[in-house]
Write a protein that holds these residues in place. Structure first.
Motif, mmCIF file in Angstrom:
data_model
loop_
_atom_site.group_PDB
_atom_site.id
_atom_site.type_symbol
_atom_site.label_atom_id
_atom_site.label_comp_id
_atom_site.label_asym_id
_atom_site.label_seq_id
_atom_site.Cartn_x
_atom_site.Cartn_y
_atom_site.Cartn_z
ATOM 1 N N ARG A 239 0.728 -0.794 0.152
ATOM 2 C CA ARG A 239 0.108 -0.177 0.421
ATOM 3 C C ARG A 239 1.256 1.752 0.152
ATOM 4 O O ARG A 239 1.403 1.247 0.890
ATOM 5 N N ASN A 240 0.520 1.547 -1.020
ATOM 6 C CA ASN A 240 1.509 3.435 -1.293
ATOM 7 C C ASN A 240 0.681 4.033 -2.004
ATOM 8 O O ASN A 240 -0.300 4.161 -2.687
ATOM 9 N N PHE A 241 1.206 5.820 -1.336
ATOM 10 C CA PHE A 241 0.850 6.959 -2.285
ATOM 11 C C PHE A 241 2.293 7.430 -2.972
ATOM 12 O O PHE A 241 3.016 7.878 -2.428
ATOM 13 N N GLU A 242 1.730 8.583 -4.335
ATOM 14 C CA GLU A 242 3.149 9.125 -4.399
ATOM 15 C C GLU A 242 2.252 10.814 -4.551
ATOM 16 O O GLU A 242 0.877 10.953 -4.321
ATOM 17 N N GLN A 243 3.641 11.178 -3.580
ATOM 18 C CA GLN A 243 3.111 13.210 -3.609
ATOM 19 C C GLN A 243 4.350 13.786 -4.038
ATOM 20 O O GLN A 243 5.379 13.281 -3.410
ATOM 21 N N ASP A 244 4.281 14.592 -5.066
ATOM 22 C CA ASP A 244 5.263 16.020 -5.088
ATOM 23 C C ASP A 244 6.531 14.828 -5.959
ATOM 24 O O ASP A 244 7.836 15.298 -5.810
ATOM 25 N N GLY A 245 6.557 13.810 -5.868
ATOM 26 C CA GLY A 245 7.372 12.424 -6.412
ATOM 27 C C GLY A 245 8.049 11.657 -5.644
ATOM 28 O O GLY A 245 8.834 11.161 -6.777
ATOM 29 N N ILE A 246 7.737 11.943 -4.688
ATOM 30 C CA ILE A 246 7.699 10.910 -3.682
ATOM 31 C C ILE A 246 6.845 9.728 -3.504
ATOM 32 O O ILE A 246 5.564 10.498 -3.660
ATOM 33 N N VAL A 247 6.797 8.536 -2.975
ATOM 34 C CA VAL A 247 6.289 7.582 -2.980
ATOM 35 C C VAL A 247 6.565 7.204 -1.464
ATOM 36 O O VAL A 247 7.717 7.648 -0.600
ATOM 37 N N TYR A 248 5.505 7.423 -0.630
ATOM 38 C CA TYR A 248 4.874 6.814 1.025
ATOM 39 C C TYR A 248 4.428 5.728 0.724
ATOM 40 O O TYR A 248 3.443 6.002 0.132
ATOM 41 N N HIS A 249 5.152 4.746 1.740
ATOM 42 C CA HIS A 249 4.413 3.013 1.709
ATOM 43 C C HIS A 249 3.521 3.578 3.657
ATOM 44 O O HIS A 249 3.992 4.280 4.463
ATOM 45 N N HIS A 250 3.079 2.509 3.643
ATOM 46 C CA HIS A 250 2.243 2.025 4.926
ATOM 47 C C HIS A 250 2.848 1.567 6.075
ATOM 48 O O HIS A 250 2.544 1.564 6.857
ATOM 49 N N ILE A 251 3.762 1.218 5.418
ATOM 50 C CA ILE A 251 4.768 0.828 7.133
ATOM 51 C C ILE A 251 5.384 1.528 8.161
ATOM 52 O O ILE A 251 6.495 2.020 7.847
ATOM 53 N N ILE A 252 4.826 1.958 8.552
ATOM 54 C CA ILE A 252 4.607 3.652 9.402
ATOM 55 C C ILE A 252 6.187 2.889 11.094
ATOM 56 O O ILE A 252 5.890 1.962 11.779
ATOM 57 N N ASP A 253 7.592 3.708 11.068
ATOM 58 C CA ASP A 253 8.206 3.613 11.937
ATOM 59 C C ASP A 253 7.446 4.745 12.999
ATOM 60 O O ASP A 253 7.284 5.339 12.657
ATOM 61 N N PRO A 254 7.339 3.463 14.346
ATOM 62 C CA PRO A 254 6.702 4.317 15.641
ATOM 63 C C PRO A 254 8.223 5.092 16.056
ATOM 64 O O PRO A 254 7.401 5.797 17.334
ATOM 65 N N ARG A 255 8.793 5.023 16.047
ATOM 66 C CA ARG A 255 9.962 6.201 16.354
ATOM 67 C C ARG A 255 9.649 7.721 15.895
ATOM 68 O O ARG A 255 10.546 8.415 16.782
ATOM 69 N N THR A 256 9.674 7.009 14.300
ATOM 70 C CA THR A 256 9.533 8.660 13.874
ATOM 71 C C THR A 256 8.706 9.657 13.333
ATOM 72 O O THR A 256 7.927 10.161 13.225
ATOM 73 N N GLY A 257 7.617 8.653 12.859
ATOM 74 C CA GLY A 257 5.877 8.335 11.790
ATOM 75 C C GLY A 257 5.901 8.712 11.036
ATOM 76 O O GLY A 257 5.593 8.920 10.055
ATOM 77 N N TYR A 258 6.907 8.167 10.204
ATOM 78 C CA TYR A 258 7.256 8.632 8.853
ATOM 79 C C TYR A 258 7.277 7.255 8.466
ATOM 80 O O TYR A 258 8.008 5.938 9.122
ATOM 81 N N PRO A 259 7.138 6.732 6.960
ATOM 82 C CA PRO A 259 7.203 5.297 6.243
ATOM 83 C C PRO A 259 8.680 5.106 6.509
ATOM 84 O O PRO A 259 9.575 5.736 6.939
ATOM 85 N N ALA A 260 8.476 3.462 7.234
ATOM 86 C CA ALA A 260 9.729 2.832 7.158
ATOM 87 C C ALA A 260 11.302 3.387 5.973
ATOM 88 O O ALA A 260 10.570 2.854 5.344
ATOM 89 N N GLU A 261 12.520 3.939 6.320
ATOM 90 C CA GLU A 261 13.558 3.424 5.439
ATOM 91 C C GLU A 261 14.177 2.360 5.381
ATOM 92 O O GLU A 261 15.285 3.206 6.759
ATOM 93 N N SER A 262 14.173 1.560 5.983
ATOM 94 C CA SER A 262 15.042 0.399 6.149
ATOM 95 C C SER A 262 16.215 -0.113 5.433
ATOM 96 O O SER A 262 17.467 -1.298 5.351
ATOM 97 N N GLY A 263 15.941 -0.168 3.514
ATOM 98 C CA GLY A 263 16.911 0.042 3.113
ATOM 99 C C GLY A 263 16.167 -1.827 2.043
ATOM 100 O O GLY A 263 16.632 -2.338 2.098
ATOM 101 N N LEU A 264 15.229 -2.490 3.520
ATOM 102 C CA LEU A 264 14.341 -3.377 2.566
ATOM 103 C C LEU A 264 13.032 -3.042 2.298
ATOM 104 O O LEU A 264 12.989 -2.318 2.002
ATOM 105 N N SER A 265 12.730 -4.031 1.239
ATOM 106 C CA SER A 265 11.942 -4.355 -0.072
ATOM 107 C C SER A 265 10.612 -4.547 0.562
ATOM 108 O O SER A 265 9.962 -4.631 0.479
ATOM 109 N N SER A 266 10.912 -6.010 1.441
ATOM 110 C CA SER A 266 10.216 -7.063 2.001
ATOM 111 C C SER A 266 10.805 -7.328 2.336
ATOM 112 O O SER A 266 11.904 -8.323 2.059
ATOM 113 N N VAL A 267 10.109 -8.476 3.497
ATOM 114 C CA VAL A 267 10.391 -9.590 4.995
ATOM 115 C C VAL A 267 9.512 -10.584 4.812
ATOM 116 O O VAL A 267 8.341 -9.599 4.963
ATOM 117 N N THR A 268 9.188 -11.818 4.744
ATOM 118 C CA THR A 268 8.960 -12.567 4.859
ATOM 119 C C THR A 268 9.440 -13.590 6.164
ATOM 120 O O THR A 268 11.112 -14.020 6.310
#
Length: 336
Positions: A239-268
């Motif tokens: 789940r994601n959306f794009e605004q002003d050329g930036i894609v924001y996804h639904h996995i929110i980091d509880p430490r920052t409030g922003y979508p997580a930027e972890s370097g991972l595309s998926s975790v199984t």
């Protein structure tokens, strides 16, 4: 819905990969839309039909119980009233959620609901909140503040709960219980990105579960062969959306409030415990590779994992390395 149907087709494709040579065992299937996703269930044996009917009824009951959109559901009432007398299932799931939240230092959180609402991931009204709004909402993200006493659940006046990050894992485990109670020995289900298998295929061969390529919703980057396991994937592509050329996804980091930027595309996550796998797939995604590997090393008896990095590199834990086949034919890094 497009992504959910694509995931359904991928599941069907993955299950058909080893169709040749199977026994002629009769199977029954059901497809149901619940918990905001397309679900497919397949069971083999004499009582397969009855077990699937019971399983679908249970899925729909749990969906109604935990939906935040239905005013009659217990979680919706908890968010509105701040204190409820909860059913045994809600108490069990909230208790388990608190345990997983504590184990992951809060990276898995059910109280992240206000942040999900702010970003529009709850109702589809997407937007980018400003930092002041996120900072205010972050003050209310803390699963330790969910108080459980006997059958009473209480949350602070400024808190909200959403079990969407763990409910499907609990539900898949419940369906497995229903299958066993009805004498079903072979079955598999897909609840969106959550797959759980009972036993092996009827001919004794292992189930093959496809892992979706985040870059192509109709392709797999790998398959896993397994029996009696839950396989649950979280990814930014869901789940994601794009605004002003930036894609924001639904996995929110509880430490920052922003979508997580972890370097991972998926975790199984692969585990006997579908509830645990559901919660950890989100938490380890937020952790990133290095922290996820260390977490696995400390909890290796409880789960295994496949990490797909943004650059396409794959990391797999030693417990399932032999079960993983990469579609591109390249090798995964095995951690032990």
């Amino acid at each position: 819905m497009k992504r959910q149907l694509a995931a359904l087709l991928l599941t069907i494709f993955a299950l058909s990969l080893t169709a040749c040579g199977e026994t002629a065992a009769e199977s029954e299937t059901r497809t149901v839309y619940a918990m905001d996703t397309v679900m497919t269930l397949e069971a083999y044996g004499q009582n397969a039909d009855a077990s699937l009917d019971e399983a679908v009824a249970e899925i729909e009951r749990l969906d109604a119980l935990w939906s935040i959109a239905s005013s009659d559901g217990e979680i919706a009432r908890l968010n509105a009233e701040k204190q409820i007398t909860a059913s045994a299932d809600t108490l069990a799931l909230l208790t388990r959620a608190k345990e997983i939240s504590a184990a992951t230092d809060g990276l898995f959180s059910t109280t992240i609901a206000p942040l999900m609402e702010a970003w529009g991931f709850t109702n589809g009204d997407y937007r980018v909140p400003d930092e002041a709004e996120l900072s205010a909402l972050l003050a209310h993200v803390d699963d330790e503040e969910i108080a459980i006493s006997d059958s009473t659940v209480t949350i602070p006046a400024d808190a909200k709960v959403d079990l969407g990050g763990i409910a499907k894992g609990f539900t898949s485990a419940r369906v497995m219980e229903i299958f066993r109670e009805n004498g079903v020995e072979n079955g598999i289900l897909s609840l969106g990105g959550n797959v759980q298998a009972l036993g092996t295929k009827p001919d004794g061969s292992l189930w093959r579960v496809g892992l979706q390529d985040p870059a192509d919703e109709r392709a797999l980057f790998a398959t896993l062969e397994l029996a009696d396991k839950a396989v649950i994937t979280s990814g930014a592509y869901e789940r994601n959306f794009e605004q002003d050329g930036i894609v924001y996804h639904h996995i929110i980091d509880p430490r920052t409030g922003y979508p997580a930027e972890s370097g991972l595309s998926s975790v199984t996550i692969v585990s006997d415990d579908g509830t645990l796998a559901d919660g950890l797939s989100t938490a380890l995604y937020i952790m990133g590779k290095e922290a996820a590997v260390e977490f696995w090393r400390s909890n290796r008896d409880d789960f295994d994992m496949v990490l797909l990095a943004d650059d396409g590199a794959v990391t797999v834990s030693a417990g399932i390395a032999d079960a993983l086949t990469l579609s591109a034919g390249s090798a995964a890094e095995v951690v032990s």
